[in-house]
Structure formats: C-alpha cells, structure tokens
Design an enzyme around this catalytic site. Structure first.
Site, PDB file in Angstrom:
ATOM      1  CG  ASP A 177      -2.224   0.832   0.900  1.00  0.00           C
ATOM      2  OD1 ASP A 177      -2.145   1.757   0.071  1.00  0.00           O
ATOM      3  OD2 ASP A 177      -3.262   0.578   1.525  1.00  0.00           O
ATOM      4  CD  GLU A 194      -6.889   5.555   2.617  1.00  0.00           C
ATOM      5  OE1 GLU A 194      -5.945   5.183   3.328  1.00  0.00           O
ATOM      6  OE2 GLU A 194      -6.729   5.892   1.422  1.00  0.00           O
TER       7      GLU A 194
HETATM    8  C1  BGC Z   1      -5.181   3.092   0.222  1.00  0.00           C
HETATM    9  C2  BGC Z   1      -5.323   2.141  -0.936  1.00  0.00           C
HETATM   10  C3  BGC Z   1      -5.113   2.875  -2.229  1.00  0.00           C
HETATM   11  C4  BGC Z   1      -3.793   3.608  -2.207  1.00  0.00           C
HETATM   12  C5  BGC Z   1      -3.518   4.387  -3.467  1.00  0.00           C
HETATM   13  C6  BGC Z   1      -3.935   3.926   0.131  1.00  0.00           C
HETATM   14  O1  BGC Z   1      -3.933   4.913   1.108  1.00  0.00           O
HETATM   15  O2  BGC Z   1      -5.177   2.358   1.428  1.00  0.00           O
HETATM   16  O3  BGC Z   1      -6.576   1.524  -0.905  1.00  0.00           O
HETATM   17  O4  BGC Z   1      -5.177   1.969  -3.298  1.00  0.00           O
HETATM   18  O5  BGC Z   1      -3.772   4.504  -1.125  1.00  0.00           O
HETATM   19  O6  BGC Z   1      -4.320   5.499  -3.561  1.00  0.00           O
HETATM   20  C1  BGC Z   2      -3.314  10.008  -1.514  1.00  0.00           C
HETATM   21  C2  BGC Z   2      -4.168   8.785  -1.457  1.00  0.00           C
HETATM   22  C3  BGC Z   2      -3.607   7.902  -0.451  1.00  0.00           C
HETATM   23  C4  BGC Z   2      -3.397   8.595   0.882  1.00  0.00           C
HETATM   24  C5  BGC Z   2      -2.712   7.688   1.839  1.00  0.00           C
HETATM   25  C6  BGC Z   2      -3.187  10.641  -0.149  1.00  0.00           C
HETATM   26  O1  BGC Z   2      -2.371  11.763  -0.226  1.00  0.00           O
HETATM   27  O2  BGC Z   2      -3.869  10.911  -2.407  1.00  0.00           O
HETATM   28  O3  BGC Z   2      -4.209   8.121  -2.680  1.00  0.00           O
HETATM   29  O4  BGC Z   2      -4.495   6.833  -0.293  1.00  0.00           O
HETATM   30  O5  BGC Z   2      -2.633   9.752   0.735  1.00  0.00           O
HETATM   31  O6  BGC Z   2      -2.459   8.273   3.074  1.00  0.00           O
END
Ligand code: BGC
Ligand code: BGC
Length: 634
Positions: free
Chosen positions: A314, A520
């Site tokens: 991830d 998230e």
């Molecule tokens: C998320 C994933 C996602 C990735 C890319 C992460 O923070 O947990 O689900 O695919 O970011 O955006």
């Molecule tokens: C990104 C997301 C990612 C996240 C993780 C963001 O800055 O745009 O894609 O999932 O950070 O913490």
C-alpha cells in the site's frame, strides 16, 4: 533471375541495393524471445529476466506517484509503474485525451530504455473511474452488496474497465474485498458486506474488470483479456476489515481459524478468478504488520494458494512497518521485500527506495532469488495483458467515459441497492410507492441536492467533495423533479424550521440526510451519529408531515432514536452520480428489492455485532429489506 534480366540495367541495380539495405537492417534488428508475442509467456519472462541488470530489476519493483514522474525519471531509473493517488489528476477536469497524453508521455520514457519494458499505470477506480471528471460514478461497494447481484458487479467491472482504458490506464487498485466487521471503520463503505460469503460472491467484479478466463485456459494464474480490460487488484491483504473497534490501519485480533474463514475467504475466489495483483493491508494481524508478514504473503498467498500475480504494497505501506513511520527505511525495505512484496508503492522518494534496496541486495541481505521472483511476477502480468504489444493508448476509447450506457447501468445498480427499512405504521398503510401526483411536496435535507455528498469519499478527490459542479450527474432532488407529475409542486428547503413545515400544507415530505464524505482514517467514527443538522431536519419535518427519510451513508448510523417519527425509511448508501435510480424506486417505477449487506445496530455499544453472533439483537438484521411492487402508472 529471369525477370531481372528482362528489366533495364539501372532499375535492376536499384532493386538490388534496396534489397541489400533491407537485408542489413533485418539482420541488425536482433531477435529477442521476450519481444515475440508468439512465444509462451513464461519463456518471454525468463528470457527478459536473464537480460536484466540489478538496476533494471529494482526499477520494475518501484511504483511512483505521477507528481514525481516524468519521461526522464522513468527512463533513468527504469521505473516499472506509476500511479495516481486519490485526486491526483493531470489537470482539473482533465479530458480523457489529456489523460491519454499524460500516460503516453510517461510511457515513452520507458519505451526508450535499453530493454523497452513498458511501465504499468495504476489508479484507484473503486466505484467507477472515480478520480476522473465526467466518469460514471457507481454506488460504493456496500451498496453493491445490498443488490445481492454478482452479475451486476461483473457488469460494473466491465464498464469500469472501459472507462479506465478510455483514459489510457490499464491497471486499477480494485476491488476492495475487505470483510468489514465493524461499521466504525472509516472504510466500511468499500466493503461489500460483513458476511464473507457475500464478499466472495461479489468477486465476480474481477472477471468483469479483467475478462473471463476462457474455459480451456488454466485457472488461478493472472489473466487479463486485452485492450478493453484492466489489471485488477484484490485489497487489502488481509484482515483490513477486522481491526479492533474498526480503527483504520490497526490490529486485527483473530485466531488463524477466524482469519482464514472470515477475512481470507474472498482471496480464495479472487485468486481462482485470475486476479493479477494483490495489495497488502496497512493493518496488523495479532500485532504483526501485514507488510512484514512473510508467513501470510509468501507462505500462504504465494505458496499455499499458488497466487502467481504480483503483490503490491500500500501507499507508504512499508514505511508504516515501523512506528513512527519511516523510522528505519532500510529495515522497512528488508522486512517488506523479504516478506514477499513484489512492487512497492513508494510513492515519492524513489531514490531512497532504489538505493536502499540495491544496497540490501549487494550486501546479500536480500537474495537475488527474491528479486527475480518479484520481477518475474510483474513481467508475467505485463506480458499476459499484452502491454509489450500495446504500450501506448490512443483516443479511440474516450467515448466510453461517462457513456449513457454506463450511466444506465449505474442507475440500475442504485435501484437494486436501495433497502427499504420501514414503510408506514403497518402493512395496510404503506407510504411507498409515493404518488407522483400531489399538490405540493417538500424535499428537505443536506444530501438532497449534492452530487459530491451522494458520491462520498474517493470521488474526484481522495476525501470526496461537496457540491454539484464537481462532475456530471443527477442529484436526488433533480431526480424527484424529473419523476413527479408535471403538475406536482416540488418545494426544496434544505433545513426548514418546524413552523414553516407546519404552516405549509405539504402532501408528504422526502428528507435526504446522511454522512459527509470521508475516506480511510478520516472516516473512523466512534459514535456513528448523523452530523447536525441531519437529526433536527428529520425532527422538524417528520413531526408535522408524512415523511420518507432517505439516508445517504456509507454504513448503518444511529437511527433508532428517530425511527418512531419517521414514516418510511430508506438506506440509499452512497449511490454515486446516478441519483435518478433513487426516484425510480421511491415513486414505484421499480420495486424495492435491496437487502441489508450489514447488520443495523440499535446502539454503538453493541458493536461489533455481526450476523451469526451469539448475542445478536439488531435494529434491523442482516438480510432485512422490505419489498414493493412497481406501481401501476397513474
Ligand atoms: C489506500 C489504498 C489505495 C492507495 C492508493 C492507500 O492509502 O489504502 O486503498 O489503493 O492509497 O491510492
Ligand atoms: C493520496 C491517497 C492515499 C493517501 C494515503 C493521499 O495523499 O492521495 O491516494 O491513499 O494519501 O495516506
């Protein structure tokens, strides 16, 4: 050479020279097994791997964000993959052509390397191509769970694949096959259900995205059917939906038996269906970070389940092996790559990652066999999907983005996902289907006229947005106006006071309230209450006029205290851009058929509470949902 003799002298010399030139150039263009699409994939992988330097191999394992990517960077560091994070777009409201140009621009950097290995561009397309302006935004997974229709999930996968390819992208970080066991988790809407059986059924989205494995080909190996399909990614491996109190990225306490039976279950199906990649979870299992869990990644996924695609980390996932994150990045690389992660979503400081991994291999902390396993898996997917033969996209698929056909499909999904939880005081006096013909109706609530709210998180931006100018779509309010009889007056008051409601003689009211967009950790909630003014709108309206409350939420929320005042209650989840589907069912053009994909709790202190639990005392049980028949046209 009889014909040559009959020709004039000068032309025959010319022909000879041309022939010679052609012959020389053919002889110079060296034949490479890996570049020959007629060769079996594994032969091509082996050939290419044997030609690669350590630097080229480590580049393949590196995924970087588009913000730090350029043709030069891809070329210089042999970068294997680029991604768009949530909301990371080439420009605001970028057209599909602008996306194609951006992706191709990066790709040209890769294609001008020594071995010409194309990079793989990935993006979160978790409810349609959700970062992209004017794409069709489908309901979030929890809603798809409510439809109980795996074939619908498959059709959504196929439509999403076309829209993603329309922008020149061949790889999606979807589906999320989390089994959310606690709605306090901020990602619960990304989960189809609390019931592993239902999540397993919904892995049908994978053959939708990647294509159906032909009956004569082997199962359980990565499969992507070509230029209309995309590489999928089952995530987040494993136990993401089982953390204590639903805290994001936290610890899943579970016996091996429960882990395998609940959270692992969807991966059995995903692997058999040929899913080409699996993303590791930020969470821990019994205190061990999944990004460092060799037993479950290499042992179980690769060796026991025989997963042959690649494992991706991830976002900064290996950094988070230590707390605080990035405390000891060399250790993170060692633990993550050592555990069996093949591609690392770095995503910014690729120089640090590349030099760290290079030195770990040179000093023999990581064996070359581990690197070769990682690169072979990535290359296998790239060959299988035809990326070497078709590395560059064109504009020919742009027409699929947000197409009418896809919007109709999303609207169908909305209709099938709505769950009717209450319909009048008794079965003899149902409120729904609502009459289209009425003198004056009230539409109220924060979520009635807001595309951003009805799409939720992971829409245009990572955290989602508010408003109607963010992308194309139909709000629930406009859907209602489109549906009622032209003589019916529709009055919209977002937050009417009780005196106003009382003073006006409304035939009935539709109240649309819910959660504000989140993604998230930002979505973690310990109380699951509806934010103000949601509750007061319900109270003000429902106290003096017959009302339907439509909840726009990613999960069950506290509703018991208001239930007695509400005449009819509908869970609409996060329906996406096609709000017309809500009106289709409210007004009886279609019947209600959705079933709860989750248990609806009475109070949060009951949580976690899932179907099958010994102490099960829900407000509405898993599987609940009243049905209605389509109304006769009036
Ligand atoms: C998320 C994933 C996602 C990735 C890319 C992460 O923070 O947990 O689900 O695919 O970011 O955006
Ligand atoms: C990104 C997301 C990612 C996240 C993780 C963001 O800055 O745009 O894609 O999932 O950070 O913490």
């Amino acid at each position: 050479m009889g014909r040559g003799v009959s020709m004039g002298k000068a032309p025959s010399i010319l022909v000879a020279i041309i022939f010679l030139c052609c012959w020389i150039s053919i002889a110079n263009a060296e034949y490479n097994t890996y570049q020959d699409p007629k060769q079996p994939v594994m032969k091509r992988v082996k050939d290419l791997l044997s030609k690669m330097t350590l630097q080229e191999k480590i580049g393949q394992m590196t995924q970087i964000e588009r913000l730090v990517a350029s043709a030069d960077v891809l070329n210089k560091y042999y970068i294997g993959s680029v991604l768009s994070g949530g909301g990371s777009v080439p420009s605001r409201k970028a057209s599909p052509e602008a996306w194609v140009d951006m992706v191709n621009g990066f790709q040209k950097g890769s294609l001008s390397t020594r071995l010409k290995i194309p990079m793989l561009y990935g993006i979160d397309a978790v409810h349609g191509h959700n970062n992209v302006y004017r794409a069709t935004v489908f309901p979030h997974n929890v809603a798809i769970g409510a439809t109980r229709d795996p074939q619908l999930a498959k059709r959504i996968g196929a439509a999403t694949a076309l829209e993603v390819r329309a922008t020149g992208i061949p790889y999606v970080f979807a589906p999320c096959v989390a089994v959310c066991r606690d709605p306090r988790w901020g990602r619960c809407f990304e989960s189809y259900s609390e019931d592993p059986k239902l999540v397993r059924a919904m892995t049908e989205i994978i053959p939708g995205l990647q294509g159906e494995i032909p009956s004569n080909s082997p199962k359980a190996v990565p499969f992507v059917a070509g230029q209309q399909k995309v590489v999928a990614c089952a995530k987040h491996y494993v136990g993401d939906g089982g953390t204590t109190r639903g805290r994001n990225e936290n610890n899943t306490l579970a016996s091996r038996h429960d882990l395998l039976g609940i959270h692992m279950a969807p991966y059995y199906n995903a692997v058999i269906k040929g899913v080409a990649s699996v993303m590791v979870s930020y969470s821990s299992w019994n205190g061990v970070k999944m990004h460092a869990n060799r037993d479950l990644i290499t042992g179980f996924l690769k060796n026991t389940l025989h997963f042959r695609g690649f494992v991706i980390s991830d976002w900064q996932g290996i950094d988070r092996i230590t707390s605080p994150p990035h405390l000891n990045y060399t250790y993170s690389i060692l633990a993550g790559v050592g555990a069996g992660i093949d591609m690392i979503m770095v995503p910014y400081d690729y120089k640090e990652f590349i030099s760290g991994l290079t030195s770990l291999v040179e000093r023999k902390f990581i064996p070359m066999s581990r690197i070769d396993d990682a690169v072979a898996r990535i290359l296998r997917v790239k060959f299988t999907m035809g990326l070497f033969e078709h590395p560059l996209a064109d504009y020919s698929m742009a027409k699929y983005l947000g197409s009418q056909e896809h919007r109709e499909l999303a609207r169908e999904a909305v209709r099938k996902s709505l769950v009717l939880l209450k319909n009048g005081g008794s079965a003899d006096e149902p409120l729904i289907p609502l009459p289209k013909k009425a003198s004056k109706i009230l539409v109220a609530g924060t979520h009635a006229d807001n595309i951003g709210y009805q799409c939720g998180g992971w829409t245009i931006e990572w955290q989602g947005l508010s408003g109607n100018n963010i992308t194309a779509g139909t709000t629930i309010l406009s859907a209602i106006k489109n549906t009622v009889n032209p003589k019916t007056r529709v009055v919209f008051q977002e937050n009417p006071d009780s005196a106003y409601v009382k003073a006006n003689k409304f035939s009935y009211a539709i109240v649309v309230v819910g959660e504000l967009p989140y993604a998230e950790t930002f979505g973690d909630s310990t109380n699951l209450t509806l934010q103000d003014p949601g509750p007061s709108i319900i109270t003000n309206v429902c106290a003096s006029v017959r009302c339907v409350v439509v909840l726009v939420t990613g999960r069950p929320v506290v509703i018991q205290p208001y239930l007695a005042q509400i005449d009819a209650l509908v869970a609409a989840w996060l329906p996406g851009t096609e709000g017309q589907g809500v009106a289709d069912v409210l007004f009886g053009d279609y019947g209600f058929s959705g079933k709860l994909p989750r248990t609806w709790f009475k109070t949060v202190d009951q949580l976690p509470m899932n179907v099958g639990d010994r102490h099960y005392d829900p407000l509405f049980p898993f599987g609940y949902g009243l049905t209605t028949h389509p109304a006769k046209a009036k």
